[in-house]
Design an enzyme around this catalytic site. Structure first.
Site, PDB file in Angstrom:
ATOM      1  N   GLU A  31      35.258  28.784 -29.003  1.00 49.85           N
ATOM      2  CA  GLU A  31      34.281  27.774 -28.566  1.00 49.85           C
ATOM      3  C   GLU A  31      33.861  26.892 -29.742  1.00 49.85           C
ATOM      4  O   GLU A  31      33.861  25.657 -29.647  1.00 49.85           O
ATOM      5  CB  GLU A  31      33.075  28.452 -27.914  1.00 49.85           C
ATOM      6  CG  GLU A  31      33.457  29.060 -26.563  1.00 49.85           C
ATOM      7  CD  GLU A  31      32.338  29.784 -25.835  1.00 49.85           C
ATOM      8  OE1 GLU A  31      32.456  29.987 -24.628  1.00 49.85           O
ATOM      9  OE2 GLU A  31      31.340  30.184 -26.477  1.00 49.85           O
ATOM     10  N   GLU A  53      42.084  20.740  -6.324  1.00 48.40           N
ATOM     11  CA  GLU A  53      42.900  20.811  -5.106  1.00 48.40           C
ATOM     12  C   GLU A  53      44.252  21.473  -5.377  1.00 48.40           C
ATOM     13  O   GLU A  53      44.907  21.970  -4.477  1.00 48.40           O
ATOM     14  CB  GLU A  53      43.097  19.420  -4.487  1.00 48.40           C
ATOM     15  CG  GLU A  53      43.947  18.490  -5.316  1.00 48.40           C
ATOM     16  CD  GLU A  53      44.146  17.119  -4.650  1.00 48.40           C
ATOM     17  OE1 GLU A  53      44.456  17.072  -3.452  1.00 48.40           O
ATOM     18  OE2 GLU A  53      43.985  16.102  -5.340  1.00 48.40           O
ATOM     19  N   LYS A  74      24.897  26.791 -27.290  1.00 46.52           N
ATOM     20  CA  LYS A  74      26.359  26.570 -27.386  1.00 46.52           C
ATOM     21  C   LYS A  74      26.800  25.531 -26.374  1.00 46.52           C
ATOM     22  O   LYS A  74      27.578  24.634 -26.695  1.00 46.52           O
ATOM     23  CB  LYS A  74      27.060  27.916 -27.179  1.00 46.52           C
ATOM     24  CG  LYS A  74      28.571  27.932 -27.216  1.00 46.52           C
ATOM     25  CD  LYS A  74      29.276  27.590 -25.936  1.00 46.52           C
ATOM     26  CE  LYS A  74      28.807  28.350 -24.731  1.00 46.52           C
ATOM     27  NZ  LYS A  74      29.121  29.759 -24.740  1.00 46.52           N
ATOM     28  N   CYS A 126      24.530  31.273 -25.153  1.00 50.66           N
ATOM     29  CA  CYS A 126      25.028  30.382 -24.084  1.00 50.66           C
ATOM     30  C   CYS A 126      24.391  29.004 -24.069  1.00 50.66           C
ATOM     31  O   CYS A 126      25.099  27.991 -23.971  1.00 50.66           O
ATOM     32  CB  CYS A 126      24.765  31.011 -22.714  1.00 50.66           C
ATOM     33  SG  CYS A 126      24.762  32.794 -22.661  1.00 50.66           S
ATOM     34  N   HIS A 138      40.614  15.362  -2.440  1.00 50.11           N
ATOM     35  CA  HIS A 138      41.512  14.494  -3.186  1.00 50.11           C
ATOM     36  C   HIS A 138      40.791  13.247  -3.685  1.00 50.11           C
ATOM     37  O   HIS A 138      40.006  12.664  -2.937  1.00 50.11           O
ATOM     38  CB  HIS A 138      42.679  14.084  -2.273  1.00 50.11           C
ATOM     39  CG  HIS A 138      43.748  13.342  -2.977  1.00 50.11           C
ATOM     40  ND1 HIS A 138      44.587  13.940  -3.907  1.00 50.11           N
ATOM     41  CD2 HIS A 138      44.106  12.033  -2.925  1.00 50.11           C
ATOM     42  CE1 HIS A 138      45.430  13.027  -4.369  1.00 50.11           C
ATOM     43  NE2 HIS A 138      45.154  11.864  -3.804  1.00 50.11           N
ATOM     44  N   TYR A 164      35.786  34.641 -27.550  1.00 53.49           N
ATOM     45  CA  TYR A 164      34.977  33.577 -26.941  1.00 53.49           C
ATOM     46  C   TYR A 164      34.346  32.686 -28.017  1.00 53.49           C
ATOM     47  O   TYR A 164      34.480  31.468 -27.997  1.00 53.49           O
ATOM     48  CB  TYR A 164      33.815  34.191 -26.148  1.00 53.49           C
ATOM     49  CG  TYR A 164      34.143  34.817 -24.821  1.00 53.49           C
ATOM     50  CD1 TYR A 164      33.879  34.128 -23.646  1.00 53.49           C
ATOM     51  CD2 TYR A 164      34.649  36.110 -24.730  1.00 53.49           C
ATOM     52  CE1 TYR A 164      34.114  34.704 -22.405  1.00 53.49           C
ATOM     53  CE2 TYR A 164      34.889  36.696 -23.494  1.00 53.49           C
ATOM     54  CZ  TYR A 164      34.619  35.988 -22.336  1.00 53.49           C
ATOM     55  OH  TYR A 164      34.853  36.559 -21.120  1.00 53.49           O
TER      56      TYR A 164
HETATM   57  P1  NDP Z   1      35.289  38.857 -29.032  1.00 54.62           P
HETATM   58  O1  NDP Z   1      35.313  40.324 -28.920  1.00 54.62           O
HETATM   59  O2  NDP Z   1      35.544  38.006 -27.848  1.00 54.62           O
HETATM   60  O3  NDP Z   1      36.316  38.409 -30.177  1.00 54.62           O
HETATM   61  C1  NDP Z   1      36.205  38.926 -31.467  1.00 54.62           C
HETATM   62  C2  NDP Z   1      37.297  38.372 -32.335  1.00 54.62           C
HETATM   63  O4  NDP Z   1      37.090  38.839 -33.661  1.00 54.62           O
HETATM   64  C3  NDP Z   1      38.690  38.826 -31.936  1.00 54.62           C
HETATM   65  O5  NDP Z   1      39.600  37.804 -32.230  1.00 54.62           O
HETATM   66  C4  NDP Z   1      38.899  40.032 -32.849  1.00 54.62           C
HETATM   67  O6  NDP Z   1      40.239  40.290 -33.150  1.00 54.62           O
HETATM   68  C5  NDP Z   1      38.230  39.559 -34.112  1.00 54.62           C
HETATM   69  N1  NDP Z   1      37.834  40.656 -34.969  1.00 54.62           N
HETATM   70  C6  NDP Z   1      37.048  41.703 -34.658  1.00 54.62           C
HETATM   71  N2  NDP Z   1      36.899  42.520 -35.717  1.00 54.62           N
HETATM   72  C7  NDP Z   1      37.611  41.965 -36.721  1.00 54.62           C
HETATM   73  C8  NDP Z   1      37.874  42.343 -38.063  1.00 54.62           C
HETATM   74  N3  NDP Z   1      37.353  43.456 -38.566  1.00 54.62           N
HETATM   75  N4  NDP Z   1      38.667  41.555 -38.799  1.00 54.62           N
HETATM   76  C9  NDP Z   1      39.205  40.432 -38.278  1.00 54.62           C
HETATM   77  N5  NDP Z   1      39.007  40.024 -37.008  1.00 54.62           N
HETATM   78  C10 NDP Z   1      38.212  40.793 -36.233  1.00 54.62           C
HETATM   79  O7  NDP Z   1      33.861  38.558 -29.670  1.00 54.62           O
HETATM   80  P2  NDP Z   1      33.020  37.236 -29.841  1.00 54.62           P
HETATM   81  O8  NDP Z   1      32.275  37.439 -31.103  1.00 54.62           O
HETATM   82  O9  NDP Z   1      33.836  36.004 -29.698  1.00 54.62           O
HETATM   83  O10 NDP Z   1      32.057  37.312 -28.597  1.00 54.62           O
HETATM   84  C11 NDP Z   1      31.296  38.493 -28.362  1.00 54.62           C
HETATM   85  C12 NDP Z   1      31.010  38.672 -26.903  1.00 54.62           C
HETATM   86  O11 NDP Z   1      30.038  37.752 -26.498  1.00 54.62           O
HETATM   87  C13 NDP Z   1      32.199  38.406 -25.983  1.00 54.62           C
HETATM   88  O12 NDP Z   1      33.006  39.520 -25.814  1.00 54.62           O
HETATM   89  C14 NDP Z   1      31.538  38.001 -24.708  1.00 54.62           C
HETATM   90  O13 NDP Z   1      31.272  39.162 -23.976  1.00 54.62           O
HETATM   91  C15 NDP Z   1      30.258  37.353 -25.163  1.00 54.62           C
HETATM   92  N6  NDP Z   1      30.347  35.882 -25.100  1.00 54.62           N
HETATM   93  C16 NDP Z   1      30.586  35.274 -23.912  1.00 54.62           C
HETATM   94  C17 NDP Z   1      30.671  33.893 -23.844  1.00 54.62           C
HETATM   95  C18 NDP Z   1      30.952  33.223 -22.533  1.00 54.62           C
HETATM   96  O14 NDP Z   1      30.798  33.854 -21.493  1.00 54.62           O
HETATM   97  N7  NDP Z   1      31.392  31.971 -22.533  1.00 54.62           N
HETATM   98  C19 NDP Z   1      30.491  33.060 -25.012  1.00 54.62           C
HETATM   99  C20 NDP Z   1      30.278  33.804 -26.216  1.00 54.62           C
HETATM  100  C21 NDP Z   1      30.205  35.159 -26.240  1.00 54.62           C
HETATM  101  P3  NDP Z   1      41.057  41.475 -32.444  1.00 54.62           P
HETATM  102  O15 NDP Z   1      41.283  40.982 -31.045  1.00 54.62           O
HETATM  103  O16 NDP Z   1      42.273  41.564 -33.276  1.00 54.62           O
HETATM  104  O17 NDP Z   1      40.188  42.685 -32.510  1.00 54.62           O
END
Ligand code: NDP
Length: 452
Positions: free
Chosen positions: A182, A443, A51, A48, A438, A178
């Site tokens: 980002e 709003e 980033k 966090c 405003h 996420y």
């Molecule tokens: P996410 O679970 O959000 O997204 C993972 C992505 O990777 C999805 O698009 C998923 O696709 C893809 N994926 C997973 N496995 C494979 C694979 N084998 N081959 C191809 N694509 C794949 O994970 P992140 O890594 O982005 O973030 C992890 C966690 O960290 C989040 O869930 C969140 O809880 C936390 N986080 C929170 C933030 C915030 O609050 N702003 C910022 C960053 C992280 P598919 O959907 O098809 O499985």
């Protein structure tokens, strides 16, 4: 008199662990803690915090570009990437120091090293056994990289991206959660060519409203990010210092870095949980009940290592509630309903409550939708074509606002406040009674009158 060396042994000095240790020590509890990497865990060091600093460094580029529409002459500009990384590292070191000081001042005994649990009341760190009445596991998560040829060898993850020596001018991102979105936004704003590869047809996952997913996608495409839906990476190769990303449609994309943002899994490495018989779920997540307790009564877990919601503020809340219950006689538990969250993509996304899809399945034919889409005032004089999207999901029978969603500048800041209203059970009538501030974008949430 306790028969144990300490009352509470916390494994992991990340958000949840530090909160629990510090608060428990404040209640007069004898606390020890083990940490093998850094104070503050993922959030402070490789999540966090850095980033968000990156979103700021990237945001200046857009701000300077947009300023010309307001009459500013913005001359030649360049980013000293090395200076930014150094300044970012200094800030992280400052935060590490604050965490260390907080723990020391509250009397928590720190053991540097990887911990393992030998029995329900014994933790081993650096070959030393420490007994504890209770053990709290707060070891967080770790990145997960798919088994694709060259992915581990040539790809980077969010563990690495904060330490790059140079800004990649061409970035391939795998994954549209996420982290993927980002960093796609950050490097696009910094002028890098960004290609995003994902296997589904929509960005984000089903936890986000369908309209939000589509709207964000449209905005990110407008900003020049190349999205490759329904596409898989088959191989990553390195040739003449350049990475070649092979796709299953036959295309090859050249890149300076390939970021695998393909999810995170619980970090239970080396803890010895299987041997102890701690019940584990999908990807090794520790299964806990509403008291943060595992199937072994003296062992507890909070945060990303559990089978619940992987967000820093949730880990903090869990750690705090646990020690309030255990050591301060408070009977309080975390609610997992209406947890607000934000994706710091460009533009930001933020939401609280149900998506339209979830609301319609829970309350069929009882849902009213209000939507608004507009170009925020700030964008008018600039050349930015960025638009903002807002949506309210209302239960027609009770008039309760069940979900609130936004894509646009400052979405996280705006939704945080509305989240309190939603948790307090605000109705659409309450929203309508609220006078707008405003001129703001926010709003719009209190002036939506027409059902979609
Ligand atoms: P996410 O679970 O959000 O997204 C993972 C992505 O990777 C999805 O698009 C998923 O696709 C893809 N994926 C997973 N496995 C494979 C694979 N084998 N081959 C191809 N694509 C794949 O994970 P992140 O890594 O982005 O973030 C992890 C966690 O960290 C989040 O869930 C969140 O809880 C936390 N986080 C929170 C933030 C915030 O609050 N702003 C910022 C960053 C992280 P598919 O959907 O098809 O499985």
């Amino acid at each position: 008199m306790s028969n144990y060396d300490v009352d509470l042994f916390v494994i992991g000095a990340g958000s949840g662990g530090v909160r629990a240790a510090r608060v428990a020590a404040g209640y007069g509890v004898k606390v020890a803690m083990a940490e093998s990497q850094f104070y503050g865990g993922t959030c402070v060091n490789i999540g966090c915090v850095p980033k968000k600093l990156m979103t700021y460094v990237a945001g200046y580029e857009s701000a300077m570009r947009d300023a010309s529409g307001y009459g500013w002459s913005v001359g030649e500009r360049s980013l000293d990437w090395g200076k930014f990384i150094k300044r970012k590292d200094e800030e992280i070191a400052r935060l590490n120091g604050i965490y260390e000081k907080m723990l020391n001042n509250s009397g928590v005994e720190i053991h540097w090293g990887a911990a393992s649990i030998i029995d329900p009341h014994t933790v081993r760190v650096n070959s030393k056994d420490i007994t504890a009445e209770r053990i709290l596991i707060a070891t967080g998560g770790k990145v997960s990289v798919p088994n694709i040829e060259g992915a581990r060898e040539h790809g980077i993850t969010s563990d690495d991206i904060f330490y790059l020596k140079e800004q990649p001018k061409r970035l391939v991102v795998a994954g549209v959660g996420y982290i993927g979105l980002e960093f796609a936004g950050i490097f696009n704003q910094l002028g890098s060519k960004v290609d995003v590869i994902y296997r589904r047809d929509k960005i984000l996952n089903e936890g986000f409203d369908g309209d939000v997913r589509e709207f964000l996608n449209g905005e990110m495409i407008k900003k020049g990010i190349n999205f490759h839906p329904k596409t898989n990476i088959t191989k990553v190769e390195k040739a003449l210092g350049v990475y070649q990303v092979h796709l299953d449609n036959g295309e090859i994309i050249e890149a300076d870095q390939v970021l695998f943002a393909t999810g995170r899994v619980p970090n239970i490495d080396g803890l010895g949980l299987e041997k102890l018989g701690v019940e584990l779920g999908k990807s090794g997540a520790i299964i806990v009940d509403k008291c943060e307790q595992t199937n072994i009564p003296s062992i507890y877990a909070v945060g990303d290592v559990t089978n619940r919601v992987a967000l820093t503020p949730v880990a903090l809340a869990e750690g705090h509630a646990l020690v309030d219950r255990l050591y301060n006689g408070q009977d309080r538990y975390i609610s997992y309903d209406n947890i607000p969250s934000a994706v710091f993509s460009n533009p930001n996304v933020s939401q609280v409550g149900l998506t339209e899809e979830q609301a319609c399945s829970q309350y069929p034919n009882e849902i009213d939708i209000y939507k608004s889409e507009f170009r925020a005032m700030k964008m008018i004089l600039s050349d930015s074509q960025e638009r903002t999207f807002m949506k309210l999901i209302v239960h027609s029978k009770t008039d309760k606002v069940l979900g609130l969603h936004m894509v646009g500048e400052g979405a996280g800041e705006i939704v945080q406040g509305f989240a309190t209203a939603i948790i307090a059970g605000a109705t659409k009538a309450d929203f309508d009674l609220t006078i707008g501030i405003h001129p703001t974008s926010a709003e719009e949430f209190v002036t939506m009158r027409n059902k979609a």
